[in-house]
Enzyme design. Structure first.
Site, PDB file in Angstrom:
ATOM      1  N   HIS A  10       0.202  24.032  15.714  1.00 36.89           N
ATOM      2  CA  HIS A  10      -0.893  23.057  15.623  1.00 36.89           C
ATOM      3  C   HIS A  10      -1.431  22.881  17.036  1.00 36.89           C
ATOM      4  CE1 HIS A  10      -2.096  18.620  14.534  1.00 36.89           C
ATOM      5  NE2 HIS A  10      -3.128  19.380  14.860  1.00 36.89           N
ATOM      6  N   MET A  67      -3.441  21.326  19.578  1.00 31.72           N
ATOM      7  CA  MET A  67      -4.210  20.141  19.991  1.00 31.72           C
ATOM      8  C   MET A  67      -4.568  20.334  21.461  1.00 31.72           C
ATOM      9  SD  MET A  67      -1.894  17.368  17.996  1.00 31.72           S
ATOM     10  CE  MET A  67      -0.500  18.475  17.905  1.00 31.72           C
ATOM     11  N   SER A 103       8.066  18.786  11.571  1.00 28.15           N
ATOM     12  CA  SER A 103       7.434  18.913  12.888  1.00 28.15           C
ATOM     13  C   SER A 103       8.486  18.667  13.953  1.00 28.15           C
ATOM     14  CB  SER A 103       6.309  17.885  13.029  1.00 28.15           C
ATOM     15  OG  SER A 103       6.052  17.673  14.406  1.00 28.15           O
ATOM     16  N   ASP A 155       3.851  21.410  17.471  1.00 28.79           N
ATOM     17  CA  ASP A 155       2.706  20.655  17.998  1.00 28.79           C
ATOM     18  C   ASP A 155       2.479  20.999  19.458  1.00 28.79           C
ATOM     19  OD1 ASP A 155       1.800  18.922  15.821  1.00 28.79           O
ATOM     20  OD2 ASP A 155       3.816  18.085  15.918  1.00 28.79           O
ATOM     21  N   ASP A 180      -0.736  15.508   7.935  1.00 26.78           N
ATOM     22  CA  ASP A 180       0.124  15.426   9.124  1.00 26.78           C
ATOM     23  C   ASP A 180      -0.042  14.061   9.772  1.00 26.78           C
ATOM     24  OD1 ASP A 180       1.592  15.932  11.430  1.00 26.78           O
ATOM     25  OD2 ASP A 180       0.134  17.359  12.283  1.00 26.78           O
ATOM     26  N   MET A 233       0.231  20.341  22.736  1.00 23.99           N
ATOM     27  CA  MET A 233      -0.701  19.342  23.298  1.00 23.99           C
ATOM     28  C   MET A 233      -0.910  19.620  24.780  1.00 23.99           C
ATOM     29  SD  MET A 233       0.963  15.943  21.654  1.00 23.99           S
ATOM     30  CE  MET A 233       1.427  15.863  19.918  1.00 23.99           C
ATOM     31  N   HIS A 288       6.631  23.338  11.996  1.00 22.49           N
ATOM     32  CA  HIS A 288       5.359  22.916  12.593  1.00 22.49           C
ATOM     33  C   HIS A 288       5.586  22.662  14.086  1.00 22.49           C
ATOM     34  CE1 HIS A 288       1.415  20.775  12.140  1.00 22.49           C
ATOM     35  NE2 HIS A 288       1.891  19.960  13.057  1.00 22.49           N
ATOM     36  N   MET A 342      -5.625  15.219   9.236  1.00 26.81           N
ATOM     37  CA  MET A 342      -4.781  14.373  10.084  1.00 26.81           C
ATOM     38  C   MET A 342      -4.768  12.959   9.489  1.00 26.81           C
ATOM     39  SD  MET A 342      -3.456  16.202  12.428  1.00 26.81           S
ATOM     40  CE  MET A 342      -2.622  14.841  13.261  1.00 26.81           C
TER      41      MET A 342
HETATM   42  C1  DX5 Z   1       0.791  14.250  15.800  1.00 24.57           C
HETATM   43  C2  DX5 Z   1       1.360  15.572  15.389  1.00 24.57           C
HETATM   44  C3  DX5 Z   1       2.303  15.495  14.250  1.00 24.57           C
HETATM   45  C4  DX5 Z   1       3.538  14.648  14.516  1.00 24.57           C
HETATM   46  C5  DX5 Z   1       3.843  13.956  13.236  1.00 24.57           C
HETATM   47  O1  DX5 Z   1      -0.229  14.461  16.700  1.00 24.57           O
HETATM   48  O2  DX5 Z   1       0.333  16.476  15.029  1.00 24.57           O
HETATM   49  O3  DX5 Z   1       2.664  16.779  13.761  1.00 24.57           O
HETATM   50  O4  DX5 Z   1       4.655  15.389  14.924  1.00 24.57           O
HETATM   51  O5  DX5 Z   1       4.863  13.066  13.474  1.00 24.57           O
HETATM   52  P1  DX5 Z   1       5.234  11.913  12.450  1.00 24.57           P
HETATM   53  O6  DX5 Z   1       5.624  12.580  11.165  1.00 24.57           O
HETATM   54  O7  DX5 Z   1       6.342  11.194  13.129  1.00 24.57           O
HETATM   55  O8  DX5 Z   1       4.000  11.068  12.286  1.00 24.57           O
HETATM   56 ZN    ZN Z   2       0.933  18.321  14.024  1.00 22.13          ZN
END
Ligand code: DX5
Ligand code: ZN
Length: 229
Positions: free
Chosen positions: A69, A71, A11, A38, A178, A40, A36, A140
């Site tokens: 991903h 969010m 990620s 993320d 994740d 947000m 991956h 998650m």
């Molecule tokens: C959290 C993200 C993850 C994050 C994981 O909301 O969806 O993908 O990057 O990071 P680590 O592996 O550091 O928990």
């Molecule tokens: Zn993620």
């Protein structure tokens, strides 16, 4: 039947954004299965991260699939933009989506792989009717929004439950985890039934570098499955 080794998915949330292309190439060379991304919006989760321009730039530097991903509160509004930018798959959340089936079909109509993500407090049972339509489920293992959080142990039982549901309903569906995945938690998640591991800080925050961290994660999972037998 011999189980395939789990796939590792870095990620980039924990990458050094000033060296993003370089870091993605490093994990590509170290055998990453995909990248991956993320996304947000500061609303669905209490944090902001990145959008489609990052996907567009990464598309030019890597041949790996780019997994987004989402969010965000209104994923349907952004699917097309991410698809045009070069995203290969979408992970959309069950939470807050009153028309999840429609979102999944829209992602599919764009020719993309699609998965549904469930937060730690969301029961596995909500997946039962959408599972036949999915390529992937994302359990998650932390509350979404931030990297470098602690793996929530109670999610292990849910991973087991989702694994049983997948085996019964849609065996070709992948089970991804994740959040808080490192050399200690990865073997536990795999033992519970995960076959795809997302990891951010344990890969990009490693003192010896991302490639070394990926080798270590792989070794931990291999050792873990030997002790589990
Ligand atoms: C959290 C993200 C993850 C994050 C994981 O909301 O969806 O993908 O990057 O990071 P680590 O592996 O550091 O928990
Ligand atoms: Zn993620």
């Amino acid at each position: 039947m011999k189980k395939c080794p789990p796939r590792l998915v870095p990620s980039i949330l924990s990458a050094d954004f000033a060296r993003l292309g370089e870091q993605v190439l490093e994990v590509q060379q170290a055998g990453a299965d995909r990248i991956h991304v993320d996304v947000m919006d500061g609303h669905f989760v209490p944090n902001l991260s990145m959008g489609a321009p990052v996907v567009q730039s990464l598309r030019r530097v890597t041949r790996l699939p780019l997994e987004t991903h989402l969010m965000i509160s209104n994923p349907d509004h952004f699917l097309e933009e991410f698809a045009e930018a070069g995203a290969d798959s979408f992970l959309v959340h069950w939470e807050g989506n009153n028309n999840l089936h429609r979102t999944v079909q829209r992602a599919r109509a764009l020719g993309k792989r699609v998965g549904v993500a469930v937060n730690p407090a969301t029961p596995a049972a909500v997946l039962v009717d959408i599972l036949p339509d999915l390529d992937q489920v994302l359990v998650m293992t932390v509350n979404p929004g931030f990297g470098h959080q602690r793996f929530i142990d109670t999610t292990l039982e849910k991973i087991r439950r989702v694994r049983r549901m997948i085996d019964q309903i849609n065996p070709r569906c992948d089970l991804e985890v994740d959040g808080g995945i490192d050399a200690v938690t990865a073997p536990r998640a795999v033992d519970a039934g995960a076959n795809i591991l997302v990891s951010g800080s344990a890969i990009f925050g490693d003192r010896e570098g991302a490639a070394a961290a990926m080798h270590r994660l792989r070794a931990a999972v291999a050792d873990g499955s030997i002790t589990a037998d």
